[in-house]
Write an enzyme that holds these catalytic residues in place. Structure first.
Site, PDB file in Angstrom:
ATOM      1  N   SER A  96    -132.776 -61.745   2.028  1.00 15.52           N
ATOM      2  CA  SER A  96    -133.470 -61.496   0.770  1.00 15.52           C
ATOM      3  C   SER A  96    -134.050 -60.092   0.809  1.00 15.52           C
ATOM      4  O   SER A  96    -134.622 -59.685   1.829  1.00 15.52           O
ATOM      5  CB  SER A  96    -134.586 -62.516   0.565  1.00 15.52           C
ATOM      6  N   HIS A 100    -138.886 -51.325  -4.076  1.00 13.42           N
ATOM      7  CA  HIS A 100    -139.770 -50.725  -5.072  1.00 13.42           C
ATOM      8  C   HIS A 100    -139.720 -49.204  -4.892  1.00 13.42           C
ATOM      9  O   HIS A 100    -140.278 -48.670  -3.922  1.00 13.42           O
ATOM     10  CB  HIS A 100    -141.200 -51.233  -4.903  1.00 13.42           C
ATOM     11  N   HIS A 110    -133.604 -56.494  -6.710  1.00 17.36           N
ATOM     12  CA  HIS A 110    -133.774 -57.669  -5.851  1.00 17.36           C
ATOM     13  C   HIS A 110    -132.406 -58.291  -5.611  1.00 17.36           C
ATOM     14  O   HIS A 110    -131.552 -58.301  -6.510  1.00 17.36           O
ATOM     15  CB  HIS A 110    -134.688 -58.697  -6.525  1.00 17.36           C
ATOM     16  N   VAL A 113    -129.002 -63.797  -0.801  1.00 16.77           N
ATOM     17  CA  VAL A 113    -127.869 -64.690  -0.510  1.00 16.77           C
ATOM     18  C   VAL A 113    -128.353 -65.694   0.526  1.00 16.77           C
ATOM     19  O   VAL A 113    -129.006 -65.323   1.500  1.00 16.77           O
ATOM     20  CB  VAL A 113    -126.635 -63.917   0.004  1.00 16.77           C
ATOM     21  N   HIS A 149    -123.923 -54.333 -14.500  1.00 16.39           N
ATOM     22  CA  HIS A 149    -123.226 -55.542 -14.928  1.00 16.39           C
ATOM     23  C   HIS A 149    -121.712 -55.440 -14.735  1.00 16.39           C
ATOM     24  O   HIS A 149    -121.048 -56.462 -14.514  1.00 16.39           O
ATOM     25  CB  HIS A 149    -123.578 -55.873 -16.377  1.00 16.39           C
ATOM     26  N   HIS A 179    -144.750 -67.638 -19.614  1.00 10.38           N
ATOM     27  CA  HIS A 179    -146.109 -67.429 -20.136  1.00 10.38           C
ATOM     28  C   HIS A 179    -146.236 -66.113 -20.896  1.00 10.38           C
ATOM     29  O   HIS A 179    -147.197 -65.918 -21.640  1.00 10.38           O
ATOM     30  CB  HIS A 179    -147.129 -67.494 -19.002  1.00 10.38           C
ATOM     31  N   GLY A 262    -144.000 -73.688   5.087  1.00  3.13           N
ATOM     32  CA  GLY A 262    -144.795 -73.124   6.169  1.00  3.13           C
ATOM     33  C   GLY A 262    -144.179 -71.895   6.786  1.00  3.13           C
ATOM     34  O   GLY A 262    -144.384 -71.620   7.975  1.00  3.13           O
TER      35      GLY A 262
END
Length: 305
Positions: A96, A100, A110, A113, A149, A179, A262
């Site tokens: 992952s 930035h 971002h 896989v 794309h 939201h 965890g």
């Protein structure tokens, strides 16, 4: 299909190789900063290595993480939509990354896989792949969006004409802040629970996605990293980074999986930007480049039209 230890080893080897390849390419693009390794162990078994870059010439902060963990029970984020897997032990591995950039004209990107196996005595193991990549510009550029794309479409086409449209739509729907009633960026690819094809085809697809990330992102970085910017552009970048934080802490499945299982908090929250603003009730001036991001880019559209 029976998942053998050698099969798991092949997937793990690919993910480690991908992590190394991406870090080397990003270091070359940055030209100054190097990734620092931070290895860790998981309390139930396994562990990982976070590779983190800070204060470079191009990248203000970024990380490319590898993890391979084993646990006695899948966390709720993995079983909410698949309750039949509740209580199963699991093996989860993946890469992952989040980058930035310093320059507000370079988008944040971002990619992820991953491969999971859920096991229960007396039952066949359930396995699946997931992942994709998405891009979050601060100042929209159609050339960049089309390129991003096009690479995604080219990656998917060998696996079926319907794959890109499906996973592009899934990405638009997933990276959406409910939201705010607002997209996080201009999308890309997103998929989960991929086991509808034979294992070899699924594994080939995840490799195609992972291998295409640099082709999608680096040309954009190279085009935009030297564009002059000032305090206004930097403030807007920091304001928009707040949306990134909101999504990752409220909705992101990978973040929730890591925290609920965890996992190592520092590695999980590596995705968050270093400096962020939340300006109360702020809105961009009409017809400004900042306003154009909302009107022309943060709405799902066919970039290949």
């Amino acid at each position: 299909m029976e998942i053998k230890d050698s099969t798991i080893g092949d997937v793990k080897s690919y993910f480690l190789s991908l992590q190394s390849t991406i870090c080397q390419a990003l270091e070359k693009e940055d030209g100054i900063a190097n990734f620092q390794d931070d290895s860790w162990e998981y309390h139930e078994g396994g562990g990982g290595c976070a590779k983190v870059i800070n204060n470079g010439a191009v990248f203000e902060k970024g990380g490319v993480n590898f993890s391979f963990v084993q646990g006695s029970a899948l966390p709720p984020s993995a079983t909410n939509k698949r309750p039949e897997l509740k209580g199963r032990s699991f093996q989860a591995m993946g890469v992952s990354l989040v980058l930035h950039p310093i320059n507000p004209y370079v988008p944040t990107s971002h990619a992820n896989v991953r491969f999971l196996i859920a096991e229960k005595p007396g039952n066949q193991p359930v396995w699946w792949f997931g992942g994709g990549y998405d891009m979050t510009p601060y100042y929209g550029n159609e050339e960049d969006c089309i390129h991003w794309h096009k690479v995604a479409e080219k990656t998917c086409t060998p696996f079926g004409a319907d794959v890109y449209p499906r996973y592009k739509k899934w990405c638009d729907e997933y990276f959406f802040l409910k939201h705010r009633n607002e997209a996080r960026g201009i999308g890309g690819l997103f998929f989960d629970d991929l086991n509808e094809w034979p294992f070899e085809d699924c594994f080939s697809f995840i490799q195609a996605v992972g291998n295409s990330y640099l082709d999608a992102y680096l040309p954009i970085v190279n085009r935009r990293k030297n564009i002059p910017f000032g305090e206004k552009e930097k403030r807007f970048q920091q304001y928009r980074r707040g949306r990134y934080v909101e999504f990752n802490l409220l909705y992101d499945r990978g973040t929730l999986f890591g925290l609920q299982s965890g996992g190592r908090t520092e590695s999980i929250l590596m995705s968050l930007p270093p400096v962020v603003r939340w300006d109360y009730n702020w809105s961009p001036k009409q017809c400004s480049e900042e306003a154009r991001l909302y009107t022309d880019f943060l709405k799902p559209k066919n970039w290949l039209g």
